[in-house]
Write a protein that holds these residues in place. Structure first.
Motif, PDB file in Angstrom:
ATOM      1  N   ARG A  20      -7.477 153.334  43.575  1.00  0.00           N
ATOM      2  CA  ARG A  20      -8.270 152.108  43.480  1.00  0.00           C
ATOM      3  C   ARG A  20      -9.142 151.969  44.721  1.00  0.00           C
ATOM      4  NH1 ARG A  20      -8.016 147.791  40.082  1.00  0.00           N
ATOM      5  NH2 ARG A  20      -6.145 148.538  39.058  1.00  0.00           N
ATOM      6  N   CYS A  21     -10.427 151.862  44.524  1.00  0.00           N
ATOM      7  CA  CYS A  21     -11.335 151.628  45.650  1.00  0.00           C
ATOM      8  C   CYS A  21     -11.229 150.160  46.056  1.00  0.00           C
ATOM      9  CB  CYS A  21     -12.769 151.968  45.255  1.00  0.00           C
ATOM     10  SG  CYS A  21     -13.959 151.531  46.555  1.00  0.00           S
ATOM     11  N   ASP A  22     -10.985 149.918  47.335  1.00  0.00           N
ATOM     12  CA  ASP A  22     -10.793 148.550  47.823  1.00  0.00           C
ATOM     13  C   ASP A  22     -11.998 148.037  48.608  1.00  0.00           C
ATOM     14  OD1 ASP A  22      -8.179 148.325  46.766  1.00  0.00           O
ATOM     15  OD2 ASP A  22      -7.404 149.540  48.422  1.00  0.00           O
ATOM     16  N   VAL A  23     -13.156 148.671  48.433  1.00  0.00           N
ATOM     17  CA  VAL A  23     -14.331 148.244  49.206  1.00  0.00           C
ATOM     18  C   VAL A  23     -14.875 146.912  48.700  1.00  0.00           C
ATOM     19  CG1 VAL A  23     -16.748 148.770  49.712  1.00  0.00           C
ATOM     20  CG2 VAL A  23     -15.002 150.526  50.007  1.00  0.00           C
ATOM     21  N   CYS A  24     -15.023 146.774  47.401  1.00  0.00           N
ATOM     22  CA  CYS A  24     -15.638 145.543  46.900  1.00  0.00           C
ATOM     23  C   CYS A  24     -14.763 144.916  45.816  1.00  0.00           C
ATOM     24  CB  CYS A  24     -17.071 145.802  46.432  1.00  0.00           C
ATOM     25  SG  CYS A  24     -17.287 146.247  44.708  1.00  0.00           S
ATOM     26  N   PRO A  25     -15.039 143.653  45.461  1.00  0.00           N
ATOM     27  CA  PRO A  25     -14.152 142.948  44.528  1.00  0.00           C
ATOM     28  C   PRO A  25     -14.027 143.592  43.141  1.00  0.00           C
ATOM     29  CG  PRO A  25     -15.526 141.390  45.718  1.00  0.00           C
ATOM     30  CD  PRO A  25     -16.057 142.757  46.049  1.00  0.00           C
ATOM     31  N   ARG A  26     -14.865 144.550  42.818  1.00  0.00           N
ATOM     32  CA  ARG A  26     -14.694 145.242  41.536  1.00  0.00           C
ATOM     33  C   ARG A  26     -13.396 146.018  41.481  1.00  0.00           C
ATOM     34  NH1 ARG A  26     -18.514 145.405  38.109  1.00  0.00           N
ATOM     35  NH2 ARG A  26     -20.524 144.593  38.777  1.00  0.00           N
ATOM     36  N   ARG A  27     -13.005 146.584  42.611  1.00  0.00           N
ATOM     37  CA  ARG A  27     -11.779 147.366  42.758  1.00  0.00           C
ATOM     38  C   ARG A  27     -11.637 148.367  41.606  1.00  0.00           C
ATOM     39  NH1 ARG A  27      -6.829 145.242  43.581  1.00  0.00           N
ATOM     40  NH2 ARG A  27      -6.524 146.709  45.262  1.00  0.00           N
ATOM     41  N   CYS A  28     -12.588 149.289  41.531  1.00  0.00           N
ATOM     42  CA  CYS A  28     -12.593 150.311  40.477  1.00  0.00           C
ATOM     43  C   CYS A  28     -11.331 151.165  40.571  1.00  0.00           C
ATOM     44  CB  CYS A  28     -13.818 151.212  40.620  1.00  0.00           C
ATOM     45  SG  CYS A  28     -15.392 150.352  40.463  1.00  0.00           S
ATOM     46  N   ALA A  29     -10.658 151.373  39.457  1.00  0.00           N
ATOM     47  CA  ALA A  29      -9.469 152.237  39.385  1.00  0.00           C
ATOM     48  C   ALA A  29      -9.890 153.561  38.756  1.00  0.00           C
ATOM     49  CB  ALA A  29      -8.387 151.566  38.566  1.00  0.00           C
ATOM     50  N   ARG A  35     -16.154 158.352  38.791  1.00  0.00           N
ATOM     51  CA  ARG A  35     -16.921 157.646  39.811  1.00  0.00           C
ATOM     52  C   ARG A  35     -16.784 156.145  39.578  1.00  0.00           C
ATOM     53  NH1 ARG A  35     -21.098 160.704  42.458  1.00  0.00           N
ATOM     54  NH2 ARG A  35     -21.149 162.868  41.755  1.00  0.00           N
ATOM     55  N   GLY A  36     -16.921 155.391  40.674  1.00  0.00           N
ATOM     56  CA  GLY A  36     -16.913 153.944  40.553  1.00  0.00           C
ATOM     57  C   GLY A  36     -18.218 153.445  39.963  1.00  0.00           C
ATOM     58  N   LEU A  37     -18.294 152.151  39.723  1.00  0.00           N
ATOM     59  CA  LEU A  37     -19.520 151.593  39.148  1.00  0.00           C
ATOM     60  C   LEU A  37     -20.741 151.881  40.011  1.00  0.00           C
ATOM     61  CD1 LEU A  37     -20.446 148.743  37.174  1.00  0.00           C
ATOM     62  CD2 LEU A  37     -21.167 148.449  39.546  1.00  0.00           C
ATOM     63  N   CYS A  38     -20.523 151.950  41.316  1.00  0.00           N
ATOM     64  CA  CYS A  38     -21.652 152.184  42.228  1.00  0.00           C
ATOM     65  C   CYS A  38     -22.115 153.639  42.206  1.00  0.00           C
ATOM     66  CB  CYS A  38     -21.267 151.801  43.652  1.00  0.00           C
ATOM     67  SG  CYS A  38     -19.881 152.753  44.297  1.00  0.00           S
ATOM     68  N   PHE A  39     -21.353 154.509  41.556  1.00  0.00           N
ATOM     69  CA  PHE A  39     -21.660 155.918  41.348  1.00  0.00           C
ATOM     70  C   PHE A  39     -21.452 156.794  42.581  1.00  0.00           C
ATOM     71  CE2 PHE A  39     -24.335 159.686  40.608  1.00  0.00           C
ATOM     72  CZ  PHE A  39     -23.775 160.093  39.411  1.00  0.00           C
ATOM     73  N   VAL A  40     -21.630 156.274  43.777  1.00  0.00           N
ATOM     74  CA  VAL A  40     -21.572 157.143  44.960  1.00  0.00           C
ATOM     75  C   VAL A  40     -20.165 157.251  45.557  1.00  0.00           C
ATOM     76  CG1 VAL A  40     -23.993 156.905  45.581  1.00  0.00           C
ATOM     77  CG2 VAL A  40     -22.335 155.256  46.480  1.00  0.00           C
ATOM     78  N   ARG A  41     -19.198 156.538  44.998  1.00  0.00           N
ATOM     79  CA  ARG A  41     -17.803 156.689  45.417  1.00  0.00           C
ATOM     80  C   ARG A  41     -17.047 157.314  44.256  1.00  0.00           C
ATOM     81  NH1 ARG A  41     -17.991 153.731  50.112  1.00  0.00           N
ATOM     82  NH2 ARG A  41     -15.765 153.904  50.534  1.00  0.00           N
ATOM     83  N   GLN A  42     -16.313 158.411  44.558  1.00  0.00           N
ATOM     84  CA  GLN A  42     -15.731 159.224  43.490  1.00  0.00           C
ATOM     85  C   GLN A  42     -14.326 159.664  43.874  1.00  0.00           C
ATOM     86  OE1 GLN A  42     -17.672 163.011  42.877  1.00  0.00           O
ATOM     87  NE2 GLN A  42     -16.962 163.170  40.755  1.00  0.00           N
ATOM     88  N   CYS A  86     -25.368 151.016  43.614  1.00  0.00           N
ATOM     89  CA  CYS A  86     -25.147 149.620  43.987  1.00  0.00           C
ATOM     90  C   CYS A  86     -23.868 149.136  43.315  1.00  0.00           C
ATOM     91  CB  CYS A  86     -26.331 148.752  43.552  1.00  0.00           C
ATOM     92  SG  CYS A  86     -26.228 147.067  44.235  1.00  0.00           S
ATOM     93  N   ASN A  87     -23.239 148.150  43.896  1.00  0.00           N
ATOM     94  CA  ASN A  87     -22.012 147.607  43.297  1.00  0.00           C
ATOM     95  C   ASN A  87     -22.277 146.342  42.490  1.00  0.00           C
ATOM     96  OD1 ASN A  87     -22.585 146.326  45.742  1.00  0.00           O
ATOM     97  ND2 ASN A  87     -20.460 145.834  46.170  1.00  0.00           N
ATOM     98  N   LEU A  88     -23.548 145.963  42.371  1.00  0.00           N
ATOM     99  CA  LEU A  88     -23.927 144.905  41.446  1.00  0.00           C
ATOM    100  C   LEU A  88     -24.810 145.512  40.357  1.00  0.00           C
ATOM    101  CD1 LEU A  88     -23.123 143.241  44.075  1.00  0.00           C
ATOM    102  CD2 LEU A  88     -24.640 141.478  43.194  1.00  0.00           C
TER     103      LEU A  88
END
Ligand code: SF4
Length: 350
Positions: A20-29, A35-42, A86-88
């Motif tokens: 789980r990425c804990d950088v932003c409130p989306r907290r992609c699992a 990849r997360g919603l922002c695409f650049v974190r994988q 982007c995370n939005l």
């Protein structure tokens, strides 16, 4: 061009094995290779990586007023850069070719943190800005670049939506000298519908920066006809800024132009920006600006004490200057909120 992979910070493992990425409130699992919603974190195997490290979508030397920051070394130059992702998911994004990018090919220029700091110095830039897309998603790259900048006496600027969790927020803004944070709506429903985000974490970031850090802070609201331009919403927004951040915090109302997935909404009328500005001034904010329009009055910094025109701007250019080297009004001596330096700020007009 091959992606450059860098170990990511701020992640944890769920009981089901997902990371789980804990950088932003989306907290992609994420499962492996997702990849997360922002695409650049994988996720790659048992770790999370940032795939945008050391890769920029381009550089430009801008006036600091373009960020916009009107009280942070006015008239100085800033080296701007961003990456991709982007995370939005703002439907009205004005930089969508970078922020919505899924193509690493958009990131052509390879640049180490040291090379960026050196380029800023070589180009007489007082600061480096993490901008174009949100630095929240390329946090590790931005923080290393901030360290390299500070080692050379270059300041750092973040242009962001402020959608970030508390621990990375503390670490990141510990390395940032000034920020312009978007407050896109004063409605959680609108944040959800048009930006894929929530209002509360953005307000937390704003209040944290205003009350618990030394970061110089300005706020921008893109005024979109029919979405956030009612007296009721604008009034609630400015009242919150006055109460939770302070009347000295500059607020920029900028004009929307049809873009990305919001091509059916008209440009923001000039009269709407003026109405928003007047409403904010009546609520007690001392520095309210209009942006994306030619408006001499809406681009002028007035003395909060005597009303003198302290900094008169035409577009992004600072013309008349009526403050001294410490940022004090030449007429009444009241200090203007912000950061000023005789070596980098424009000299007073005769
Ligand atoms: S920074 Fe990216 S990967 Fe991390 S939680 Fe936010 S959108 Fe997801």
């Amino acid at each position: 061009m091959k992606e450059q992979v860098h170990a990511a910070r701020y992640w944890s493992q769920d009981p089901d094995g997902r990371l789980r990425c804990d950088v932003c409130p989306r907290r992609c699992a994420l499962k492996d290779r997702q990849r997360g919603l922002c695409f650049v974190r994988q996720r790659l195997g048992s770790t999370l990586v940032l795939t945008a490290y050391g890769r920029s979508s381009g550089f430009a030397v801008d006036p600091i007023e373009k960020k916009p920051l009107y009280h942070f070394y006015p008239g100085s130059s800033v080296l701007s850069f961003g990456t991709a992702g982007c995370n939005l998911t703002c439907k009205f994004c004005q930089n969508w070719n970078l922020s919505a990018s899924r193509q690493m090919e958009t990131m052509g220029a390879h640049a180490t943190p040291e090379a960026i700091a050196l380029a800023a110095q070589d180009n007489d830039c007082v600061s480096v800005a993490f901008t174009y897309n949100d630095p929240t998603v390329f946090l590790e790259y931005a923080m290393d670049t901030a360290d390299a900048c500070h080692a050379r006496g270059v300041r750092t600027v973040a242009v962001t939506a402020g959608y970030i969790n508390s621990q990375p927020r503390r670490d990141f803004y510990g390395k940032i000298d000034a920020a312009n944070v978007d407050l896109k709506f004063f409605s959680d429903a609108s944040y959800r519908a048009f930006s894929g985000a929530r209002l509360a974490p953005v307000l937390e970031t704003l209040e944290y920066l205003a009350k618990e850090t030394r970061v110089w802070l300005e706020v921008t609201t893109l005024v979109i006809p029919g979405l956030n331009d009612s007296d009721q919403e604008l009034g609630a927004l400015v009242d919150w800024v006055v109460e939770h951040m302070g009347a000295h915090v500059p607020l920029h109302f900028s004009a929307f132009h049809p873009s990305h997935r919001m091509l059916d909404v008209t440009r923001t009328p000039f009269a709407t920006l003026q109405r928003a500005r007047n409403l904010a001034l009546r609520a007690g904010l001392q520095h309210v600006y209009t942006g994306n329009v030619l408006d001499i009055e809406g681009g002028t910094t007035f003395c909060p004490g005597c009303g003198e025109k302290l900094l008169v701007r035409t577009g992004f250019r600072v013309g008349q200057v009526r403050i001294d080297s410490q940022g004090q009004c030449l007429r009444c001596g009241i200090p203007l909120a912000g950061h000023f330096d005789p070596l980098v700020s424009p000299m007073p007009s005769p």
